[in-house]
Design a protein around this motif. Structure first.
Motif, PDB file in Angstrom:
ATOM      1  N   TYR A   1       3.640  -0.668 -10.861  1.00 37.03           N
ATOM      2  CA  TYR A   1       5.091  -0.473 -10.953  1.00 37.03           C
ATOM      3  C   TYR A   1       5.773  -0.546  -9.590  1.00 37.03           C
ATOM      4  CZ  TYR A   1       9.544   1.940 -11.347  1.00 37.03           C
ATOM      5  OH  TYR A   1      10.873   2.270 -11.265  1.00 37.03           O
ATOM      6  N   ASP A   2       5.255   0.157  -8.595  1.00 40.60           N
ATOM      7  CA  ASP A   2       5.960   0.307  -7.324  1.00 40.60           C
ATOM      8  C   ASP A   2       6.129  -1.019  -6.590  1.00 40.60           C
ATOM      9  OD1 ASP A   2       6.172   3.353  -7.172  1.00 40.60           O
ATOM     10  OD2 ASP A   2       4.051   3.039  -7.573  1.00 40.60           O
ATOM     11  N   LEU A   3       5.067  -1.819  -6.536  1.00 45.01           N
ATOM     12  CA  LEU A   3       5.178  -3.103  -5.844  1.00 45.01           C
ATOM     13  C   LEU A   3       6.061  -4.064  -6.623  1.00 45.01           C
ATOM     14  CD1 LEU A   3       1.552  -3.639  -4.480  1.00 45.01           C
ATOM     15  CD2 LEU A   3       3.558  -2.773  -3.280  1.00 45.01           C
ATOM     16  N   LYS A   4       5.982  -4.023  -7.941  1.00 41.82           N
ATOM     17  CA  LYS A   4       6.850  -4.886  -8.749  1.00 41.82           C
ATOM     18  C   LYS A   4       8.313  -4.499  -8.590  1.00 41.82           C
ATOM     19  CE  LYS A   4       3.646  -6.337 -12.382  1.00 41.82           C
ATOM     20  NZ  LYS A   4       3.327  -6.295 -13.839  1.00 41.82           N
ATOM     21  N   ALA A   5       8.578  -3.189  -8.431  1.00 41.69           N
ATOM     22  CA  ALA A   5       9.962  -2.731  -8.293  1.00 41.69           C
ATOM     23  C   ALA A   5      10.631  -3.338  -7.068  1.00 41.69           C
ATOM     24  CB  ALA A   5       9.991  -1.209  -8.211  1.00 41.69           C
ATOM     25  N   HIS A   6       9.850  -3.564  -5.997  1.00 41.68           N
ATOM     26  CA  HIS A   6      10.414  -4.108  -4.761  1.00 41.68           C
ATOM     27  C   HIS A   6      10.234  -5.624  -4.646  1.00 41.68           C
ATOM     28  CE1 HIS A   6      11.378  -0.194  -3.130  1.00 41.68           C
ATOM     29  NE2 HIS A   6      10.152   0.224  -3.377  1.00 41.68           N
ATOM     30  N   SER A   7       9.672  -6.254  -5.666  1.00 41.75           N
ATOM     31  CA  SER A   7       9.409  -7.694  -5.590  1.00 41.75           C
ATOM     32  C   SER A   7      10.669  -8.527  -5.788  1.00 41.75           C
ATOM     33  CB  SER A   7       8.350  -8.105  -6.619  1.00 41.75           C
ATOM     34  OG  SER A   7       7.079  -7.632  -6.222  1.00 41.75           O
ATOM     35  N   GLY A   8      11.775  -7.880  -6.158  1.00 45.23           N
ATOM     36  CA  GLY A   8      13.030  -8.615  -6.259  1.00 45.23           C
ATOM     37  C   GLY A   8      13.501  -9.123  -4.911  1.00 45.23           C
ATOM     38  N   LYS A   9      13.096  -8.478  -3.857  1.00 47.30           N
ATOM     39  CA  LYS A   9      13.471  -8.905  -2.507  1.00 47.30           C
ATOM     40  C   LYS A   9      12.408  -9.789  -1.887  1.00 47.30           C
ATOM     41  CE  LYS A   9      15.738  -9.056   1.335  1.00 47.30           C
ATOM     42  NZ  LYS A   9      16.927  -9.924   1.434  1.00 47.30           N
ATOM     43  N   SER A  10      11.156  -9.455  -2.086  1.00 44.10           N
ATOM     44  CA  SER A  10      10.051 -10.223  -1.509  1.00 44.10           C
ATOM     45  C   SER A  10       8.835 -10.036  -2.397  1.00 44.10           C
ATOM     46  CB  SER A  10       9.757  -9.730  -0.089  1.00 44.10           C
ATOM     47  OG  SER A  10       8.634 -10.395   0.440  1.00 44.10           O
ATOM     48  N   ARG A  11       8.194 -11.110  -2.771  1.00 41.59           N
ATOM     49  CA  ARG A  11       7.052 -11.014  -3.680  1.00 41.59           C
ATOM     50  C   ARG A  11       5.915 -10.253  -3.007  1.00 41.59           C
ATOM     51  NH1 ARG A  11       5.736 -13.316  -8.427  1.00 41.59           N
ATOM     52  NH2 ARG A  11       7.531 -14.716  -8.392  1.00 41.59           N
ATOM     53  N   LEU A  12       5.568  -9.101  -3.569  1.00 43.88           N
ATOM     54  CA  LEU A  12       4.500  -8.257  -3.033  1.00 43.88           C
ATOM     55  C   LEU A  12       3.279  -8.415  -3.933  1.00 43.88           C
ATOM     56  CD1 LEU A  12       6.653  -5.061  -2.308  1.00 43.88           C
ATOM     57  CD2 LEU A  12       6.202  -6.988  -0.784  1.00 43.88           C
ATOM     58  N   GLU A  13       2.386  -9.290  -3.528  1.00 45.53           N
ATOM     59  CA  GLU A  13       1.237  -9.571  -4.377  1.00 45.53           C
ATOM     60  C   GLU A  13       0.014  -9.896  -3.532  1.00 45.53           C
ATOM     61  OE1 GLU A  13       2.477 -12.859  -6.781  1.00 45.53           O
ATOM     62  OE2 GLU A  13       2.232 -14.320  -5.164  1.00 45.53           O
ATOM     63  N   ALA A  14      -1.138  -9.810  -4.167  1.00 48.87           N
ATOM     64  CA  ALA A  14      -2.403 -10.157  -3.521  1.00 48.87           C
ATOM     65  C   ALA A  14      -2.955 -11.422  -4.188  1.00 48.87           C
ATOM     66  CB  ALA A  14      -3.390  -9.007  -3.662  1.00 48.87           C
ATOM     67  N   HIS A  15      -3.980 -11.960  -3.601  1.00 49.68           N
ATOM     68  CA  HIS A  15      -4.585 -13.162  -4.202  1.00 49.68           C
ATOM     69  C   HIS A  15      -6.098 -13.122  -4.041  1.00 49.68           C
ATOM     70  CE1 HIS A  15      -5.187 -14.822  -0.156  1.00 49.68           C
ATOM     71  NE2 HIS A  15      -3.951 -14.448   0.112  1.00 49.68           N
TER      72      HIS A  15
END
Length: 629
Positions: free
Chosen positions: A357-371
């Protein structure tokens, strides 16, 4: 509350304030509820608690650290949900306007009825009140209001009627900059600073999961009715850990080190009147899915070991699972480490699997993801959203860049939900993180379609396991669990003692000459200098008052050891709780205290060492000979 409990709490409160562990802030101006100043012993104890926390978690778990500002822009807390949802339910005295937390009033009413022996209530009513208490944390505003009306609960000070419960946002709002146009808040938690820096830490960690980030700092909550000392305050210290993990693999490599631990656990299905926590091994709890996954179970075990290492009574700790109504909609599982005090069970540590939830909540500004690099490329079919710029431009004008960025940052799950709503309604209410507001997206503004792509790496948003520690609450529980009284030599007076673990005691030892004597005082000063050089906090007392009174003064501060200088070649070291003493040479005194205060040796180790046994034997022989003469 029993008279003994109330008397003990009163003695504790008096000692804490008199010896300046902590006192109400701005006391000369009448004080402000929910704000406290730590004095010298309180500061030292708090520093030692945080030092042990750092050693136990950050150092031993090889965690990253971060230090973020307390002042947070509104847009950050809007995205996280705090602006809209960080609330407690409040009621008001309808005539005076005094505010109260609704659940606290109901809790106090139930406890008073159950404890009041002069007004016996029926077994049915007792069972009903216990049922209310067991569900208290999960009651809605409507349910709380219904209980308050049913039981006729009124304002405590005036007996006036109360309003219906309504939400009150707990954040302190302010303006950033002189114009007043940029709204900010004093952070209610430290975690958001970690989430917004996720990508920088991820890259610095070599793009590998799992990893954990820790932060210690001040947090602020505008409590409706602060009370119970350090347990409910408006400014406090939080120590938080965010452990980022692949949502498809929440195992933990070190879980076998804690899986045999038997802990008092209180699963949600067992939280009924008359039920209590039961001992369950962490291995069994994870295997049977009482605890959702190994990483969550591992941190539950580590929290237990930390609290008991501090000096919290292991028989007064339990781990309570959140009820379904308490759980945030996004959380996979959540447990509280609760400590029993004279006020009841107090939540001191929350350990939650917050999913992604927390990383997705801030992904509107910058995609916060791992690969994760795939061993073989794979064909996948994905939902893709394509903004129609000729529609979005005129509709949003200067805001179009923000809207486009937010649309392009959506993950497949969010795109799927938007498609379903657009298909049924033709438009959707869409939150744009960087604007801090909702906008209306119409079907004509986006194209959503399935496309086949060839992937060489798997992209995903990590899940977060979060242990969050209320340091002030833990310290208060430590005060209660460590405090006791014992009679003086005459038996006429009760002396106050804190049995602090040497690791966290504010002062490790005291040094004083047995009597006023220049030679003894010089030896005491030399020992004090050596203690300072060795980094050992201590107090020196050359007042010349009786040795018993000086021991009593230091026992009341929880000082575990006292060095008494009664010769120029050797000294005695006294242990606080047993009052036993050993004799060592002046040269060895500092090294013995250092080993004891750092936990390298226990008092039992020193007491039963061969050299000390021989010294006690010869002293006994000497006393025997003297008695015969």
């Amino acid at each position: 509350m029993s008279n003994n409990t109330e008397s003990s709490r009163s003695a504790l409160a008096n000692t804490l304030e008199r010896r300046f562990f902590y006192i109400p802030s701005f006391k000369i101006y009448g004080a402000v509820a929910g704000l406290y100043d730590y004095g010298s012993p309180g500061c030292k104890l708090k520093k030692n608690v945080l030092s042990l926390w750092h050693q136990h978690f950050v150092h031993e778990e090889n965690m990253w650290e971060i230090d973020c500002p307390c002042l947070t822009p509104e847009v950050v807390l809007k995205a996280s949900g705090h602006v809209d949802k960080f609330t407690d339910l409040m009621v008001k005295d309808v005539k005076k306007g005094t505010c109260y937390r609704a659940d606290h009033l109901l809790k106090d009413f139930c406890n008073k009825k159950l404890e009041d022996q002069d007004r016996r209530i029926s077994p049915e009513m007792a069972m009903e009140l216990k049922q209310v208490l067991s569900k208290l944390d999960g009651l809605s505003a409507e349910e709380l209001g219904a209980c308050i009306k049913k039981y006729g609960i009124r304002a405590p000070e005036t007996d006036n009627y109360l309003s219906d419960p309504y939400p009150f946002n707990l954040m302190f709002q302010t303006s950033i900059g002189p114009s007043g146009s940029s709204t900010g808040f004093f952070r209610p938690e430290t975690a958001q600073g970690i989430f917004v820096n996720f990508m920088d830490i991820y890259y610095d960690n070599g793009c590998k999961l799992p990893f954990a980030v820790a932060q210690v700092g001040q947090a602020f909550r505008n409590e409706i009715s602060p009370r119970q000392g350090l347990l409910r305050v408006r400014e406090f210290t939080l120590a938080e850990i965010e452990h980022f993990v692949d949502p498809e693999d929440k195992s933990h490599v070190k879980f076998p080190t804690v899986d045999k631990l038997q802990l008092p656990m209180f699963p949600r299905d067992e939280q009924k009147p008359g039920q209590s926590a039961r001992l369950i091994s962490l291995g069994e709890a994870v295997h049977s899915k009482i605890v959702e996954n190994e990483t969550l179970g591992y941190f539950i075990g580590r929290v237990y070991l930390f609290l008991t290492r501090l000096g919290i009574d292991k028989n007064r700790i339990r781990f309570r699972q959140h009820l379904a109504k308490e759980m945030a909609h996004y959380a996979a599982d959540c447990w509280d480490a609760e400590i029993e005090t004279s006020y009841g069970w107090i939540e001191c540590v929350g350990i939650a699997d917050r999913s992604a939830y927390d990383l997705k909540a801030h992904s509107g500004k910058s995609r916060l993801e791992a690969h994760e690099q795939l061993s073989e490329p794979r064909e996948v079919e994905k939902l893709v959203i394509s903004p129609v710029k000729k529609e979005i431009g005129p509709a949003f004008e200067k805001k179009q860049k923000n809207v486009l960025e937010a649309l392009e940052a959506m993950d497949e799950e969010e795109i799927s939900k938007m498609k379903a709503e657009l298909d049924s309604k033709g438009e959707v209410d869409f939150f744009v993180c960087t604007l801090g507001e909702h906008v209306s997206i119409k079907s004509s503004m986006v194209t959503i379609s399935k496309v086949k792509t060839r992937e060489h790496q798997r992209k995903f948003t990590p899940s977060v396991i979060e242990p969050s520690f209320g340091i002030g609450r833990i310290i208060y529980c430590l005060f209660e669990h460590s405090f006791y009284t014992r009679p003086d030599k005459t038996g006429d007076e009760q002396l106050n003692v804190f049995r602090f673990n040497p690791l966290v005691a504010p002062f490790k030892c005291t040094v004083f000459p047995l009597v006023r004597n220049q030679q003894f005082e010089e030896v005491a000063k030399d020992i004090s200098k050596s203690l300072t050089s060795a980094g050992i906090s201590h107090k020196m007392d050359t007042t010349g008052t009786s040795i018993g009174k000086r021991y009593a003064r230091t026992d009341e501060l929880g000082v575990p050891f006292a060095i008494t200088v009664d010769s120029t070649s050797s000294v005695t070291i006294r242990e606080r709780d047993s009052k036993d003493q050993i004799r060592v040479s002046v040269k060895k005194a500092v090294s013995v205290v250092k080993e004891l205060s750092e936990g390298l040796r226990t008092w039992e180790d020193v007491w039963w060492s061969p050299s000390q046994r021989w010294k006690r034997f010869w002293r006994s022989c000497f006393r025997f000979i003297l008695s015969r003469n």
